[in-house]
Design an enzyme around this catalytic site. Sequence first.
Site, short mmCIF file in Angstrom:
data_model
loop_
_atom_site.label_atom_id
_atom_site.label_comp_id
_atom_site.label_asym_id
_atom_site.label_seq_id
_atom_site.Cartn_x
_atom_site.Cartn_y
_atom_site.Cartn_z
N SER A 181 37.33 -8.28 -12.14
CA SER A 181 38.98 -8.52 -13.55
C SER A 181 39.80 -7.73 -12.40
O SER A 181 40.89 -7.56 -12.21
CB SER A 181 39.31 -8.08 -14.08
OG SER A 181 38.56 -8.68 -15.09
N HIS A 215 43.86 -3.53 -20.22
CA HIS A 215 43.14 -4.75 -18.95
C HIS A 215 44.45 -4.96 -18.16
O HIS A 215 44.42 -4.76 -17.26
CB HIS A 215 42.43 -5.87 -20.18
CG HIS A 215 41.56 -5.99 -18.50
ND1 HIS A 215 42.32 -7.43 -18.19
CD2 HIS A 215 40.09 -5.95 -18.04
CE1 HIS A 215 40.94 -7.94 -16.97
NE2 HIS A 215 40.15 -7.08 -17.68
N ASP A 259 46.07 -12.58 -19.80
CA ASP A 259 45.11 -11.01 -19.73
C ASP A 259 45.66 -11.00 -21.25
O ASP A 259 45.86 -11.44 -22.48
CB ASP A 259 45.58 -10.37 -18.99
CG ASP A 259 44.71 -9.31 -18.25
OD1 ASP A 259 44.15 -8.92 -19.10
OD2 ASP A 259 44.33 -9.38 -17.08
#
Length: 567
Positions: free
Chosen positions: A465, A292, A65
Amino acid sequence: MHRRKRNILFILLIACCNGLFAQSSLKGWHLRDLKKDGFYGVSIDEAYQFMQGRKSTPLIVAVIDSGVDTAHEDLKNILWHNTREIPGNGIDDDHNGYIDDVYGWNFLGNKNGRNLKKTSDEKTRVYHRFKSKFAGKAIVEDSLTPGDRYAYDIWKKAAKEMNVSTDEQVELMFVEVTMKALKKHDKVLREEMGVEEYTLQELEKFQPATQAGKQAKLGYLTCCKLMTLEGDEKNTAILSDLDEYVSGKKESMEARDVAPPDYREQVVKDNYYDISDQFYGNNDVMGPNPLHGTHVSGIIAAERNNNTGIDGVADNVKIMMIRAIPDGDEYDKDVALAIKYAVDNGAKVINMSFGKALSPEKQWVDEAIRYAENKDVLIVHAAGNESEDVDQKDNFPNPDLQTFHNHANNFITVGASSDPQIGDGGIIADFSNYGHNNVDIFAPGVKIYSTLPGKSSYGFLRGTSMAAPVVTGIAAMIREYFPELSATQVKYAIQQSAFGCDSTIKIVKPGTKDKVSLTELCQTGGFVNAYRALEIASKLAPEDRKKTPAPVPAAPKPVMLRNNKLN
């Protein structure tokens, strides 16, 4: 790239819908049970009740990520530590080629500590890479070598996508107007509130003393509602993301005529087209923008039952962070090497919440996925946020291993589901990609509350996601409690756990107004359920192959990895 933190484009085009429940009531909805709680969650409490009294085995989960906040209160105790490395001594103690890789590795940096934050999209890279070779040339396709034919095919696709549509121009104009209005209102509000940073919740409670302040408050909140932003969104983050989106979109639109800077060459400085040049990067797994990856990691395994923040899905997991996803499209080389790093360092499940429409070095990624398959490692991948049918439109990475002419059995593709009580009331997220053949299952991916950068920060995000790590967490639970089961069996248990929705609930195909059955949108025709998956896993035995898909005969093990032959 579809892992974008807010997917600003489609958020700006969606009308605001206030759900039936307050923000606080939706925290953790994805973990709840339909029968008991009335939410289409994964029944996590029921799953742990089922496993009560059974011991678990610690498991490593790799998260490929953007980075992770290693100091977060709900993550610091569940992060993987490479015990074979002595932190900070500048020596590759475990002789794996990566110096001081204590928490994992960062393939987006250099040995001097600099980190790549931003990069161009893959279509732009491909277009300019082969522009001099194909643009304006009379190409006789039948005369091309296989390598040149592949390059020409992906260049044509990139060239087509480089064309800027009228809709895209209008969308950019709309975003710029919105951003200009927000900045104007924000300046007034900061002066009147006497602060430089505030959340939407704080602004809603604030009572301006002047007419200008009242107008600024109304205008700011109206813009944010049109973007369906959450109550804990800070003004600084909102404006920063809009600036980033506008600049990126403008650069993309201008890229057909002028190649953007090669940010990778400026920072990473590896020989990108040589896969054997693999020991680049640094050990900074946080990077410049870990939002994220921090959110994804919390969904999987935020420390459970610590009376702090949130509970992740899995309870005995260590998260190995591998930073390989920049702002912009990821590079195939980084993805391939990240998968290999995860496998070689003991990960049994890999979460990949990212994707793109072109993969020029697909053979490298194919070999890495096959490498993971040979080592019995499960890969969980997000389906994407473009409201597209991925049976018809390419989405990479994927389990179609062109290099080996077969399909990977260790790969799960996850779409995003929602709940009738959230947002527009759809059971499938309106942004989610889907595909009867190429999406395996749906999992909660709307209004998911998890960890954010900052010692004690949390917030809502949405996207496939967020759905993928829900499945990753369930896969990790199965492998914790039933370590003798193979990756293929874990995938089987997850697929078989799928349950459909009430027949009275209408399923709207994402991106359309068409109403379809859930079986048209994914292979299993349903949503993942942790309790059912563990119950199914408990009935499988290592030798019980009749209940699981027959494995593909092993091909000769590839040299990991071969150099790309495209010119």
